[in-house]
Design an enzyme around this catalytic site. Structure first.
Site, PDB file in Angstrom:
ATOM      1  N   GLY A  46      37.427 -11.806  -6.216  1.00 41.62           N
ATOM      2  CA  GLY A  46      36.577 -12.359  -7.259  1.00 41.62           C
ATOM      3  C   GLY A  46      35.895 -11.246  -8.019  1.00 41.62           C
ATOM      4  O   GLY A  46      35.693 -10.151  -7.484  1.00 41.62           O
ATOM      5  N   GLN A  51      29.998  -7.006 -13.344  1.00 43.15           N
ATOM      6  CA  GLN A  51      30.546  -5.957 -12.474  1.00 43.15           C
ATOM      7  C   GLN A  51      31.417  -4.955 -13.237  1.00 43.15           C
ATOM      8  O   GLN A  51      31.745  -3.896 -12.701  1.00 43.15           O
ATOM      9  CB  GLN A  51      31.367  -6.575 -11.332  1.00 43.15           C
ATOM     10  CG  GLN A  51      30.501  -7.329 -10.334  1.00 43.15           C
ATOM     11  CD  GLN A  51      31.359  -7.884  -9.218  1.00 43.15           C
ATOM     12  OE1 GLN A  51      31.944  -8.943  -9.349  1.00 43.15           O
ATOM     13  NE2 GLN A  51      31.457  -7.154  -8.118  1.00 43.15           N
ATOM     14  N   CYS A  99      31.599  -7.431  -1.280  1.00 42.38           N
ATOM     15  CA  CYS A  99      31.563  -7.383  -2.744  1.00 42.38           C
ATOM     16  C   CYS A  99      32.070  -6.027  -3.216  1.00 42.38           C
ATOM     17  O   CYS A  99      31.728  -5.002  -2.624  1.00 42.38           O
ATOM     18  CB  CYS A  99      30.125  -7.598  -3.203  1.00 42.38           C
ATOM     19  SG  CYS A  99      29.907  -7.539  -4.989  1.00 42.38           S
ATOM     20  N   LEU A 100      32.863  -6.024  -4.282  1.00 44.65           N
ATOM     21  CA  LEU A 100      33.411  -4.765  -4.803  1.00 44.65           C
ATOM     22  C   LEU A 100      32.306  -3.834  -5.307  1.00 44.65           C
ATOM     23  O   LEU A 100      32.502  -2.625  -5.362  1.00 44.65           O
ATOM     24  CB  LEU A 100      34.402  -5.054  -5.936  1.00 44.65           C
ATOM     25  CG  LEU A 100      35.671  -5.807  -5.531  1.00 44.65           C
ATOM     26  CD1 LEU A 100      36.500  -6.159  -6.764  1.00 44.65           C
ATOM     27  CD2 LEU A 100      36.501  -4.999  -4.537  1.00 44.65           C
ATOM     28  N   HIS A 141      29.415 -16.919  -4.911  1.00 40.05           N
ATOM     29  CA  HIS A 141      29.161 -15.478  -4.893  1.00 40.05           C
ATOM     30  C   HIS A 141      29.237 -14.920  -6.321  1.00 40.05           C
ATOM     31  O   HIS A 141      28.355 -14.166  -6.750  1.00 40.05           O
ATOM     32  CB  HIS A 141      30.186 -14.798  -3.970  1.00 40.05           C
ATOM     33  CG  HIS A 141      30.099 -13.304  -3.958  1.00 40.05           C
ATOM     34  ND1 HIS A 141      29.731 -12.591  -2.841  1.00 40.05           N
ATOM     35  CD2 HIS A 141      30.335 -12.380  -4.938  1.00 40.05           C
ATOM     36  CE1 HIS A 141      29.732 -11.296  -3.145  1.00 40.05           C
ATOM     37  NE2 HIS A 141      30.108 -11.145  -4.398  1.00 40.05           N
ATOM     38  N   GLU A 142      30.286 -15.327  -7.060  1.00 35.74           N
ATOM     39  CA  GLU A 142      30.450 -14.819  -8.426  1.00 35.74           C
ATOM     40  C   GLU A 142      29.399 -15.397  -9.365  1.00 35.74           C
ATOM     41  O   GLU A 142      28.897 -14.700 -10.239  1.00 35.74           O
ATOM     42  CB  GLU A 142      31.860 -15.114  -8.959  1.00 35.74           C
ATOM     43  CG  GLU A 142      33.003 -14.524  -8.138  1.00 35.74           C
ATOM     44  CD  GLU A 142      32.825 -13.065  -7.762  1.00 35.74           C
ATOM     45  OE1 GLU A 142      32.209 -12.305  -8.551  1.00 35.74           O
ATOM     46  OE2 GLU A 142      33.266 -12.671  -6.671  1.00 35.74           O
ATOM     47  N   HIS A 145      26.298 -13.450  -9.357  1.00 36.62           N
ATOM     48  CA  HIS A 145      26.335 -12.221 -10.165  1.00 36.62           C
ATOM     49  C   HIS A 145      25.870 -12.479 -11.599  1.00 36.62           C
ATOM     50  O   HIS A 145      25.297 -11.607 -12.227  1.00 36.62           O
ATOM     51  CB  HIS A 145      27.756 -11.647 -10.217  1.00 36.62           C
ATOM     52  CG  HIS A 145      28.134 -10.815  -9.024  1.00 36.62           C
ATOM     53  ND1 HIS A 145      27.419  -9.706  -8.641  1.00 36.62           N
ATOM     54  CD2 HIS A 145      29.167 -10.909  -8.158  1.00 36.62           C
ATOM     55  CE1 HIS A 145      28.003  -9.159  -7.576  1.00 36.62           C
ATOM     56  NE2 HIS A 145      29.056  -9.879  -7.246  1.00 36.62           N
TER      57      HIS A 145
HETATM   58 NI    NI Z   1      30.399  -9.549  -5.716  1.00 35.41          NI
END
Ligand code: NI
Length: 185
Positions: A46, A51, A99-100, A141-142, A145
């Site tokens: 995701g 991000q 998370c990235l 989660h996204e 963000h």
């Molecule tokens: Ni994330």
């Protein structure tokens, strides 16, 4: 085009993202393509626009790589413009998240088990869908963000304490990743 991924500590990850302008259809489509490419390049499931440094309400999720563990995710791929949660179940579930933007970190996070989301797809067709289990998890989660929230904000205090040193390092740009990263303060 693959973009660098902004690390925890970057200002853009703490902003409330603005609604995307639906009149820029081609531009949005290109951006979503870039996000999918950037997510896959980093082996993520995701990615939200902040991000990659863009404070707009766009997210992509892809569960195919997780379908060995969660068969229901086979073929699960969504690209969302201006998503809005229209329902959250009272029933919750707990999953381990990563998370990235926070490489090397994970925590068990409690969230509603099912949600309903109204959004525009990549062709800007309006949809409303219900998601459960891991799909609901990935989307929440996204969605976080887009409101300047990262998963560790929702971790239990004791886990947060354990992660504090690593978080400080990431915010200094100390992170080992297979993908390009960036820090903006
Ligand atoms: Ni994330």
């Amino acid at each position: 085009m693959i973009h660098p991924i902004y690390l925890y500590g970057s200002h853009v990850l703490r902003e409330k993202a603005a609604p995307a302008d639906l009149s820029r259809k081609e531009e949005l489509k290109k951006l979503l393509d870039d996000m999918v490419e950037t997510m896959h390049n980093a082996d993520g499931c995701g990615l939200a626009a902040p991000q990659i440094g863009i404070s707009e309400r766009l997210l992509v999720v892809d569960g195919n790589d997780l379908s060995d563990r969660y068969p229901a995710l086979k073929g699960f791929h969504r690209e969302m413009v201006n998503p809005e949660v229209t329902f959250e179940s009272e029933e919750t579930s707990e999953y381990n998240e990563g998370c990235l933007s926070l490489p090397g970190l994970d925590a068990d996070i409690v969230r509603p088990k099912r949600i309903k989301v109204r959004y525009y797809d990549a062709d800007l067709v309006e949809k409303e869908e219900e998601f459960d289990e891991f799909a609901a998890r990935m989307l929440q989660h996204e969605l976080d963000h887009l409101d300047g929230i990262v998963f560790t904000d929702r971790a239990r205090p004791i886990r947060k304490k354990m992660l504090a040193g690593k978080l400080t390092n990431i915010a200094k740009g100390i992170a080992r990743t297979s993908y390009r990263v960036k820090l903006d303060k």
